[in-house]
Design a protein around this motif. Structure first.
Motif, PDB file in Angstrom:
ATOM      1  N   CYS A  65      39.605  33.345 -17.129  1.00  0.00           N
ATOM      2  CA  CYS A  65      40.558  32.285 -16.797  1.00  0.00           C
ATOM      3  C   CYS A  65      40.410  31.137 -17.793  1.00  0.00           C
ATOM      4  CB  CYS A  65      40.309  31.766 -15.391  1.00  0.00           C
ATOM      5  SG  CYS A  65      41.095  32.780 -14.137  1.00  0.00           S
ATOM      6  N   LEU A  66      41.499  30.427 -18.023  1.00  0.00           N
ATOM      7  CA  LEU A  66      41.440  29.287 -18.940  1.00  0.00           C
ATOM      8  C   LEU A  66      40.779  28.095 -18.241  1.00  0.00           C
ATOM      9  CD1 LEU A  66      43.983  31.000 -20.072  1.00  0.00           C
ATOM     10  CD2 LEU A  66      44.602  28.840 -21.145  1.00  0.00           C
ATOM     11  N   CYS A  79      47.720  36.391 -14.446  1.00  0.00           N
ATOM     12  CA  CYS A  79      46.816  35.691 -13.527  1.00  0.00           C
ATOM     13  C   CYS A  79      47.614  34.651 -12.746  1.00  0.00           C
ATOM     14  CB  CYS A  79      45.677  35.024 -14.305  1.00  0.00           C
ATOM     15  SG  CYS A  79      44.627  33.973 -13.279  1.00  0.00           S
ATOM     16  N   HIS A 127      46.858  36.128 -20.844  1.00  0.00           N
ATOM     17  CA  HIS A 127      46.097  35.974 -19.607  1.00  0.00           C
ATOM     18  C   HIS A 127      46.977  35.405 -18.489  1.00  0.00           C
ATOM     19  CE1 HIS A 127      42.879  35.058 -16.797  1.00  0.00           C
ATOM     20  NE2 HIS A 127      43.502  33.906 -16.607  1.00  0.00           N
TER      21      HIS A 127
END
Ligand code: ZN
Lengths: 210, 152
Positions: free
Chosen positions: B6-7, B35, B31
């Motif tokens: 995750c960022l 997500c 991503h």
């Protein structure tokens, strides 16, 4: 009207693009005391610089004062101005820093003297371009813009400057770092905190309206 | 599910403002597309930034002329803006006074403003004239500013 003539172009920028070359000539002439050339530089850059200051300080008249001060400083630094840098770059840096100083003073005034511009003095719609907002949406739009301004006021001056330079002026982080004399890393941190702060403040104000 | 991390909150902000490197932008986009947490966060950030419009300022030729005239008048008279230090002596005295109050403040934390102290300042009648507000520049020079600004 007397024309200004300069024999030599010290920066020797003939490899430069036309606009840059013309600008270098104007700077050279202004340095030699030619008022018309300086005035031409003012006219070429005023709109962009006033827009920058206006976006940062949210007040048209004060924005013009700031830009005027920047041009006066530019005039005083003509002797030291290097021919290989752009006038707009120099002005961008100076205007941004003057805006940060201004925001700091405004912030201190608010804290020390509980002083805030009354709402009627900063009608955001009066400053927004005409015809962009439908009549019946105006009340909502006005409320949203007042919220936005309140939220922006809560940011630190640097956070606000970074946010303006990135989101509104759309400059690369590297350039923002140079303008503000910060590292790229801290520009990222300021940008993140600015968006975060804005989001929290706006959510808070939205909730308090319900 | 997705196999990339995750960022971080900061990277999501940078992504949202298009301020990541091109490679990072691509990886982040991949991503986020898979997500829902990051996607939701991004939507909220976009909404925040959308509240801040990019109004363009257009000056008419007359306005530009008016502005440059004003600048040129100042250039010609050689005036240094409207901040001539006529009030400087007084401001220095006031600034010094404020400093003293800071130093001898009975508060536990003399380096911080609290509303009660601030009200006291206001009641001291030190500032009668709005121009005195300009003394803030001097306070700034004395680096007192950093005490009350959040170093942001
Ligand atoms: Zn994620």
């Amino acid at each position: 009207m007397n024309l200004c003539v300069v024999d030599t172009l010290e920066s020797g920028g003939y490899a430069l693009p036309m606009e840059t070359r013309e600008e270098a000539i104007l700077v050279e002439q202004a340095r030699a005391g030619c008022e018309q050339s300086f005035e031409a530089l003012v006219r070429q850059n005023s709109e962009r610089m006033i827009q920058l200051a206006w976006r940062m300080v949210n007040h048209r008249q004060d924005a013009e004062e700031i830009v005027q001060e920047a041009f006066l400083r530019f005039h005083r630094s003509l002797d030291r101005f290097r021919g290989d840098s752009l006038v707009s770059t120099w002005l961008y840096r100076t205007v941004s820093r003057l805006c940060i100083d201004y925001l700091r003073r405004e912030r201190i005034k608010r804290r020390l003297f509980f002083f805030s511009r009354p709402d009627d003095e900063f009608d955001p719609l009066a400053q927004a371009p005409a015809n962009t907002i439908r009549q019946d949406d105006q009340a909502i739009a006005r409320q949203e813009l007042v919220h936005l301004m309140r939220a922006l006021e809560r940011l630190s001056p640097r956070q606000r400057a970074v946010l303006t330079l990135r989101h509104q002026e759309e400059l690369p982080l590297k350039e923002i770092a140079e303008i503000l004399g910060l590292s790229e890393g801290s520009v990222k941190v300021h940008l993140h905190r600015a968006v975060q702060g804005l989001r929290n403040s706006l959510a808070e104000m939205e909730n308090s309206d319900d | 599910m997705t196999n990339t991390k995750c960022l971080s909150n900061q990277d999501l902000t940078l992504y949202c403002t298009g301020a990541l490197d091109p490679d990072e932008m691509r990886i982040a986009a991949e991503h986020i597309s898979s997500c829902s947490d990051c996607a939701r966060h991004l939507t909220s950030l976009r909404k925040t930034l959308a509240a801040m419009p990019r109004h363009q300022l257009h000056l008419s030729e007359a306005e530009k002329l008016q502005f440059s005239d004003r600048v040129m008048r100042k250039v010609k008279t050689g005036r240094r803006g409207n901040r001539l230090p006529i009030w400087a002596t007084t401001a220095t005295a006031v600034a010094a006074g404020l400093l003293t109050v800071f130093i001898y403040s009975p508060s536990d934390k003399p380096s911080q403003f609290n509303p009660a102290e601030v009200r006291q300042f206001a009641e001291l009648d030190l500032v009668e004239n709005i121009e005195m507000l300009e003394m803030m520049e001097m306070l700034e020079m004395m680096e007192l500013l950093e005490l009350i600004d959040d170093k942001g």
